[in-house]
Scaffold this motif. Structure first.
Motif, mmCIF file in Angstrom:
data_model
loop_
_atom_site.group_PDB
_atom_site.id
_atom_site.type_symbol
_atom_site.label_atom_id
_atom_site.label_comp_id
_atom_site.label_asym_id
_atom_site.label_seq_id
_atom_site.Cartn_x
_atom_site.Cartn_y
_atom_site.Cartn_z
ATOM 1 N N ARG A 189 30.421 -9.008 43.062
ATOM 2 C CA ARG A 189 28.991 -9.794 42.929
ATOM 3 C C ARG A 189 28.488 -9.153 44.121
ATOM 4 O O ARG A 189 28.327 -10.017 45.101
ATOM 5 N N VAL A 190 27.494 -8.261 44.044
ATOM 6 C CA VAL A 190 26.771 -7.890 45.543
ATOM 7 C C VAL A 190 25.969 -8.789 45.942
ATOM 8 O O VAL A 190 25.960 -9.017 47.365
ATOM 9 N N GLU A 191 25.048 -9.510 45.074
ATOM 10 C CA GLU A 191 24.113 -10.337 46.078
ATOM 11 C C GLU A 191 24.820 -11.556 46.479
ATOM 12 O O GLU A 191 24.657 -12.239 47.448
ATOM 13 N N ALA A 192 26.002 -12.328 45.802
ATOM 14 C CA ALA A 192 26.831 -13.178 46.463
ATOM 15 C C ALA A 192 27.515 -12.690 47.732
ATOM 16 O O ALA A 192 27.581 -13.462 48.738
ATOM 17 N N GLN A 193 27.958 -11.433 47.564
ATOM 18 C CA GLN A 193 28.532 -10.916 48.697
ATOM 19 C C GLN A 193 27.492 -10.950 50.177
ATOM 20 O O GLN A 193 27.735 -11.205 51.121
ATOM 21 N N LEU A 194 26.330 -10.470 49.780
ATOM 22 C CA LEU A 194 25.349 -10.115 51.047
ATOM 23 C C LEU A 194 24.998 -11.930 51.408
ATOM 24 O O LEU A 194 24.616 -12.128 52.551
ATOM 25 N N ALA A 195 24.939 -12.700 50.315
ATOM 26 C CA ALA A 195 24.572 -14.083 50.709
ATOM 27 C C ALA A 195 25.667 -14.719 51.902
ATOM 28 O O ALA A 195 25.256 -15.198 52.772
ATOM 29 N N VAL A 196 26.847 -14.498 51.506
ATOM 30 C CA VAL A 196 27.984 -14.865 52.200
ATOM 31 C C VAL A 196 27.891 -14.137 53.672
ATOM 32 O O VAL A 196 28.174 -15.087 54.653
ATOM 33 N N LEU A 197 27.618 -12.888 53.724
ATOM 34 C CA LEU A 197 27.645 -12.155 55.187
ATOM 35 C C LEU A 197 26.465 -12.792 55.701
ATOM 36 O O LEU A 197 26.440 -13.059 57.226
ATOM 37 N N GLU A 198 25.342 -13.218 55.264
ATOM 38 C CA GLU A 198 24.084 -13.754 55.948
ATOM 39 C C GLU A 198 24.175 -15.019 56.409
ATOM 40 O O GLU A 198 23.603 -15.403 57.438
ATOM 41 N N ALA A 199 25.289 -15.821 55.628
ATOM 42 C CA ALA A 199 25.526 -16.972 55.931
ATOM 43 C C ALA A 199 26.373 -16.958 57.362
ATOM 44 O O ALA A 199 26.700 -18.434 57.849
ATOM 45 N N GLY A 200 26.920 -15.963 57.990
ATOM 46 C CA GLY A 200 27.617 -16.124 59.028
ATOM 47 C C GLY A 200 29.332 -16.083 58.735
ATOM 48 O O GLY A 200 29.836 -16.347 59.525
#
Length: 545
Positions: A189-200
């Motif tokens: 899930r690309v969007e979820a992956q990006l959200a996790v990375l953006e969250a630190g």
């Protein structure tokens, strides 16, 4: 490896005891037995001279025959290093049925810890820590190895000690649920992956070999996050990742260790007190194996051949724990008992060396010149070059043949040289003199010692009479004997001054007459302990009883 058979003489060994052990071990070796000569104490100056003269090594010293941990076959379980993962250890427990614990060794073979099945079970069943690695640092290399994965980006050598979370929620939820430093297990899930990375998050673990998209890779690189790919599904990954912790963080470090030199009786007590499952065994500080509580502490008994004695009081400590095979001797029968018939060769001759030499020739085996030489010297020593009443014509004939085989050109001159080295009363410390060639006897309830030193000049002994008597009494008290006797035997004068310390001394008067001076009996014509001291003492004590 075939176990050795010890050929050993009595405690406080004399020349006959040591040399007979060496030669009889040689005979048994020629007959196919893995025999090794041994001694049960320090060798005296006479024996030292004889062995050095013929270039024969001093037999090894055996202090006792009590079974030690070295007599037990130790367990050899697989071992791991401190950086191994719990999964590595878990595989060992699965592959080796019955394995209870795994030793943890450093690169120099030092034991640094133990990890048991119980340690793994506690870690696995503690649900609070199944997805939690914040109780110890684990490097990413270990995580990749445990998950059979591959590193997409990041540094394998960096360590992780945060929370493990599963990214199953919507991106908006993950943005608030993920904390700085978390490691998130997530699918494709690309969007979820990006959200996790953006969250630190510290990084991503992509399940089912999910391929990373360029945008996710760029984002991970920008945030210096780690991305790992694994073939396992989310559930399996979540269960396995806890096993990536290194052994050093979980192992038991407070160990009770054993040494190969420990007596088995001490090992039993230590194991009962500690109540651990397994115990590392060390030799010179290095790990050599494991001892488990369930292992039987029943060693193979040391096989032993006794020469020049047959009494328990004269034998090496722990003889009752050994398997006695043979006795080769020329003394009276003593108190040793055996559980099965054994070979005994006992003859009324002046020296055990006489018996050993003739047993060798009887087998058609030639003695090397060096061994013939030490046997000749042993006969000389024990018979005082045939002056002792124990000497027989058989001793003389045997000695003559040995001298020829040894290449001794002047037998009498060499014999005098041997006896001179055994009569160093002028230079020996009195503490050594009173212990020289000492033998212990039991007369009823009385424990008695009779030591003997040969001299060539009686005047030397008379000058040290006072200090010898004092040292003899101190020795008796220290060792707890009732009566201690010292024979100072003048070889050339063919007489003995018998010094006595302790009690009862009434039997000495019955056996040898009145003392010349207090505690000293002058006995003309007396040279032999075996034939002229022990028999009258035995009779005197028998009459008292």
């Amino acid at each position: 490896m075939e176990k050795t058979v010890l050929v050993i003489g009595h405690r406080n060994p004399d020349t006959d005891s040591v040399c007979s052990a060496i030669a009889y071990a040689y005979l048994k070796q020629q007959l196919g037995l893995n025999a090794v000569p041994a001694r049960a104490g320090k060798i005296n100056p006479e024996t030292q001279f004889v062995l050095e003269h013929f270039g024969v090594p001093v037999p090894k010293l055996v202090d006792d025959l009590y079974p030690r941990l070295s007599d037990i076959r130790l367990a050899q379980p697989p071992t791991v290093g401190p950086d191994a993962s719990l999964r590595d250890v878990g595989r060992l427990f699965v592959e080796h049925e019955g394995l209870k614990s795994v030793p943890v060794l450093d690169q120099e073979n030092n034991i640094v810890g133990i990890i048991t099945v119980g340690d793994l079970a506690k870690r696995y069943y503690n649900e609070l820590s199944i997805q939690d690695l914040d109780d110890g640092e684990t490097d990413y290399r270990s995580i990749v190895h445990t998950l059979d994965g591959q590193l997409i980006c990041g540094d394998l050598t960096h360590t992780f000690n945060g929370k493990i979370k599963i990214g199953a929620s919507e991106p908006e939820t993950l943005s608030t649920a993920i904390k700085n430093g978390d490691l998130v297990i997530i699918g494709d899930r690309v969007e979820a992956q990006l959200a996790v990375l953006e969250a630190g998050a510290a990084g991503l673990i992509l399940t089912r070999d999910t391929e990373i998209t360029p945008i996710v890779l760029q984002t991970a690189l920008r945030y210096k996050a780690v991305v790992i790919s694994t073939p396992y599904d989310t559930y399996t990954t979540a269960r396995l990742i806890n096993q990536s912790i290194q052994v050093r963080l979980v192992m038991t470090k407070n160990l009770v260790t054993l040494k190969t030199t420990d007596l088995l009786s001490d090992v039993r007590e230590k194991m009962l007190a500690a109540k651990f499952v397994s115990y590392p065994v060390l030799e010179r500080g290095k790990y050599v194996g494991m001892m488990d509580r369930g292992m039987m502490l029943v060693p193979d008994r040391q096989e032993v051949i006794l020469v020049d004695h047959n009494e328990r009081s004269q034998a090496v400590e722990g003889i009752e724990e050994a398997h006695l095979l043979e006795i080769i001797d020329h003394h009276r029968l003593g108190g040793l008992t055996t559980g099965a018939p054994i070979f005994i060769r006992q003859e009324p001759v002046g020296s055990t060396a006489t018996i050993v030499a003739n047993l060798t020739w009887h087998r058609g085996i030639e003695l090397p010149p060096a061994l013939a030489g030490i046997l000749f010297a042993a006969i000389v020593s024990d018979t005082l070059y045939f002056r002792s009443p124990t000497a027989t014509l058989f001793d003389q004939d045997t000695a003559k043949r040995l001298a020829e085989q040894a290449g001794i050109k002047d037998a009498e001159a060499f014999a005098m040289e041997v006896l001179r080295h055994g009569s160093a009363i002028g230079t020996m410390p009195v503490q050594d003199i009173v212990r020289n060639d000492i033998k212990e006897f039991d007369f009823g309830e009385h424990r008695i010692t009779v030591s003997q030193i040969n001299i060539m000049d009686r005047q030397q002994a008379l000058e040290r009479l006072g200090e010898l008597q004092k040292a003899l009494n101190e020795f008796r008290k220290q060792e707890g004997y009732d009566l201690s006797l010292l024979m100072v035997t003048d070889i050339l004068g063919e007489a003995t001054d018998l010094l006595a310390a302790g009690s009862p001394q009434t039997q000495l008067v019955h056996a040898f007459g009145e003392a010349a001076v207090e505690g000293c009996y002058h006995l003309p014509g007396v040279l032999s302990r075996k034939k002229q001291i022990i028999p009258p003492l035995t009779e005197a004590f028998r009459k008292q009883d």
